[in-house]
Motif scaffolding. Structure first.
Motif, PDB file in Angstrom:
ATOM      1  N   HIS A 213     -53.549  59.920 -17.095  1.00 58.77           N
ATOM      2  CA  HIS A 213     -54.999  59.966 -17.264  1.00 58.77           C
ATOM      3  C   HIS A 213     -55.755  59.029 -16.316  1.00 58.77           C
ATOM      4  CE1 HIS A 213     -53.899  56.438 -19.706  1.00 58.77           C
ATOM      5  NE2 HIS A 213     -55.138  56.039 -19.527  1.00 58.77           N
ATOM      6  N   THR A 214     -55.097  57.964 -15.816  1.00 57.95           N
ATOM      7  CA  THR A 214     -55.791  57.031 -14.929  1.00 57.95           C
ATOM      8  C   THR A 214     -56.069  57.628 -13.555  1.00 57.95           C
ATOM      9  OG1 THR A 214     -53.766  56.009 -14.039  1.00 57.95           O
ATOM     10  CG2 THR A 214     -54.657  55.094 -16.091  1.00 57.95           C
ATOM     11  N   LYS A 215     -55.441  58.769 -13.249  1.00 57.65           N
ATOM     12  CA  LYS A 215     -55.614  59.400 -11.940  1.00 57.65           C
ATOM     13  C   LYS A 215     -56.696  60.474 -11.943  1.00 57.65           C
ATOM     14  CE  LYS A 215     -50.884  58.418 -10.572  1.00 57.65           C
ATOM     15  NZ  LYS A 215     -49.606  58.918 -10.034  1.00 57.65           N
ATOM     16  N   LEU A 216     -57.315  60.684 -13.091  1.00 56.06           N
ATOM     17  CA  LEU A 216     -58.344  61.702 -13.201  1.00 56.06           C
ATOM     18  C   LEU A 216     -59.730  61.114 -12.949  1.00 56.06           C
ATOM     19  CD1 LEU A 216     -57.027  63.526 -16.398  1.00 56.06           C
ATOM     20  CD2 LEU A 216     -56.421  63.941 -13.996  1.00 56.06           C
ATOM     21  N   MET A 217     -60.636  61.971 -12.511  1.00 54.76           N
ATOM     22  CA  MET A 217     -62.015  61.560 -12.209  1.00 54.76           C
ATOM     23  C   MET A 217     -62.052  60.478 -11.133  1.00 54.76           C
ATOM     24  SD  MET A 217     -64.185  63.361 -13.828  1.00 54.76           S
ATOM     25  CE  MET A 217     -64.440  64.391 -15.273  1.00 54.76           C
ATOM     26  N   MET A 218     -61.101  60.518 -10.214  1.00 54.11           N
ATOM     27  CA  MET A 218     -61.040  59.561  -9.116  1.00 54.11           C
ATOM     28  C   MET A 218     -61.065  60.336  -7.801  1.00 54.11           C
ATOM     29  SD  MET A 218     -60.641  56.508 -10.507  1.00 54.11           S
ATOM     30  CE  MET A 218     -59.801  55.461  -9.323  1.00 54.11           C
ATOM     31  N   THR A 219     -61.422  59.655  -6.736  1.00 55.11           N
ATOM     32  CA  THR A 219     -61.398  60.281  -5.422  1.00 55.11           C
ATOM     33  C   THR A 219     -60.648  59.393  -4.448  1.00 55.11           C
ATOM     34  OG1 THR A 219     -62.775  61.337  -3.715  1.00 55.11           O
ATOM     35  CG2 THR A 219     -63.566  59.247  -4.615  1.00 55.11           C
ATOM     36  N   GLY A 220     -60.184  59.970  -3.359  1.00 52.46           N
ATOM     37  CA  GLY A 220     -59.429  59.227  -2.360  1.00 52.46           C
ATOM     38  C   GLY A 220     -59.850  59.610  -0.963  1.00 52.46           C
ATOM     39  N   GLU A 221     -59.037  59.222   0.007  1.00 53.69           N
ATOM     40  CA  GLU A 221     -59.385  59.455   1.411  1.00 53.69           C
ATOM     41  C   GLU A 221     -58.594  60.598   2.035  1.00 53.69           C
ATOM     42  OE1 GLU A 221     -58.944  55.807   3.514  1.00 53.69           O
ATOM     43  OE2 GLU A 221     -60.494  54.767   2.372  1.00 53.69           O
ATOM     44  N   ARG A 222     -57.337  60.780   1.634  1.00 50.86           N
ATOM     45  CA  ARG A 222     -56.492  61.787   2.271  1.00 50.86           C
ATOM     46  C   ARG A 222     -56.195  62.920   1.293  1.00 50.86           C
ATOM     47  NH1 ARG A 222     -54.036  61.584   6.797  1.00 50.86           N
ATOM     48  NH2 ARG A 222     -54.191  59.318   6.940  1.00 50.86           N
ATOM     49  N   ARG A 223     -56.824  64.054   1.493  1.00 49.07           N
ATOM     50  CA  ARG A 223     -56.658  65.192   0.597  1.00 49.07           C
ATOM     51  C   ARG A 223     -55.444  66.007   1.027  1.00 49.07           C
ATOM     52  NH1 ARG A 223     -61.206  69.807  -0.124  1.00 49.07           N
ATOM     53  NH2 ARG A 223     -59.644  71.324   0.513  1.00 49.07           N
ATOM     54  N   TRP A 224     -54.629  66.422   0.061  1.00 46.92           N
ATOM     55  CA  TRP A 224     -53.443  67.215   0.426  1.00 46.92           C
ATOM     56  C   TRP A 224     -53.295  68.489  -0.409  1.00 46.92           C
ATOM     57  CZ3 TRP A 224     -48.822  68.207  -2.363  1.00 46.92           C
ATOM     58  CH2 TRP A 224     -48.677  67.532  -3.578  1.00 46.92           C
ATOM     59  N   GLY A 225     -54.308  68.819  -1.173  1.00 45.72           N
ATOM     60  CA  GLY A 225     -54.239  70.057  -1.930  1.00 45.72           C
ATOM     61  C   GLY A 225     -55.332  70.148  -2.964  1.00 45.72           C
ATOM     62  N   ARG A 226     -55.258  71.225  -3.757  1.00 46.50           N
ATOM     63  CA  ARG A 226     -56.186  71.434  -4.848  1.00 46.50           C
ATOM     64  C   ARG A 226     -55.387  71.768  -6.110  1.00 46.50           C
ATOM     65  NH1 ARG A 226     -61.388  71.828  -4.151  1.00 46.50           N
ATOM     66  NH2 ARG A 226     -61.530  73.034  -6.094  1.00 46.50           N
ATOM     67  N   LEU A 227     -56.007  71.558  -7.246  1.00 48.35           N
ATOM     68  CA  LEU A 227     -55.337  71.826  -8.505  1.00 48.35           C
ATOM     69  C   LEU A 227     -54.875  73.277  -8.578  1.00 48.35           C
ATOM     70  CD1 LEU A 227     -54.471  70.731 -11.239  1.00 48.35           C
ATOM     71  CD2 LEU A 227     -56.760  71.279 -12.113  1.00 48.35           C
ATOM     72  N   GLU A 228     -55.666  74.176  -8.031  1.00 48.75           N
ATOM     73  CA  GLU A 228     -55.330  75.604  -8.065  1.00 48.75           C
ATOM     74  C   GLU A 228     -54.086  75.942  -7.243  1.00 48.75           C
ATOM     75  OE1 GLU A 228     -58.521  77.160  -4.749  1.00 48.75           O
ATOM     76  OE2 GLU A 228     -59.208  76.234  -6.606  1.00 48.75           O
TER      77      GLU A 228
END
Length: 256
Positions: A213-228
């Motif tokens: 749960h601590t990883k939700l509603m957070m953003t970062g710098e390097r995107r590597w995919g989507r939940l879908e």
């Protein structure tokens, strides 16, 4: 989100990443930069953090004991251990008899490997050099990707790892991440690690994302995919309406 909840998440992010920025936190929590600066001031008074231009960082020498490096595997391994173990237990129920699985080098995937150690009927492919003790004692068949070991990370990366991944196709792929934002974008840290993870993901049938749960509603710098891009999301508690709806719309199975 309450102030105490936000402080807990920011503190955890500091422990995981070594530093945070006011602008990124402001966007992630949808509060003003002034609110984030007050939060950071509290954390600097309470713990081993210090302010830097644009954010805060952990103080030198207080990140880890015994000279361990910031953001090392040893630190991440002990963060939210109970949550990771619950996720691992749930994820293990997905692994059918005779299955082949691939796992990234995350500490959550390590907990999964531990939970599967008595399974003689499965094959495990991973780039987790840090999982060697579990792989040695496990009763399953083990394959490592090979590659270059990134100091402190526990990951095998590089061109050799990427090339070797192409030789396999697995029934399941299990991976964790740095965070998932409210739009379903998945972030991680190292480009070399995300490249190997992307290769493992592409060479699998069922794709499973492991995120407490601590990883939700957070953003970062390097995107590597989507939940879908995944078939299943496994977390440790009800992730809230935003993620429940997102999973329903994307036809992603949610386990918690």
């Amino acid at each position: 989100m309450s102030v105490s909840g936000r402080l807990t998440k920011i503190r955890n992010q500091l422990l995981q990443e070594g530093r945070v920025s006011v602008s990124a936190l402001s966007k992630a929590y949808e509060v003003s930069p002034e609110t984030i600066r007050r939060d950071l001031a509290v954390l600097c008074r309470e713990g081993p953090a210090e302010r830097i231009y644009g954010g805060a960082r952990l103080k030198n020498g207080e990140i880890l004991k015994s000279g361990e490096k910031n953001n090392s595997f040893a630190l991440r391994r002990n963060l939210h251990r109970e949550e990771k173990q619950k996720i691992a237990f749930l994820a293990a129920t997905l692994v059918s008899s005779g299955a082949s699985i691939s796992c990234d080098g995350s500490t959550t995937a390590l907990e999964l490997i531990r939970s599967l150690e008595n399974r003689e009927d499965i094959t495990v492919l991973t780039n987790a050099a840090s999982a060697l003790p579990e792989l040695v004692h496990g009763r399953f068949r083990t394959i490592q990707t090979g590659g270059m070991l990134k100091n402190g990370s526990g990951y095998l990366t590089g061109e050799d790892a990427l090339e070797n991944v192409q030789n396999y196709y697995c029934d399941f792929f299990f991976a964790s991440c740095r965070c998932i934002d409210r739009d379903g974008c998945i972030y991680d840290d190292l480009e070399s690690e995300t490249s190997v993870k992307a290769g493992l993901r592409e060479r699998s049938s069922v794709k499973v994302l492991l995120a407490d749960h601590t990883k939700l509603m957070m953003t970062g710098e390097r995107r590597w995919g989507r939940l879908e891009d995944f078939d299943v999301l496994v977390t440790d508690r009800d992730p809230g309406e935003v993620y429940v709806r997102m999973c329903e719309e994307s036809k992603v199975r949610l386990l918690y």
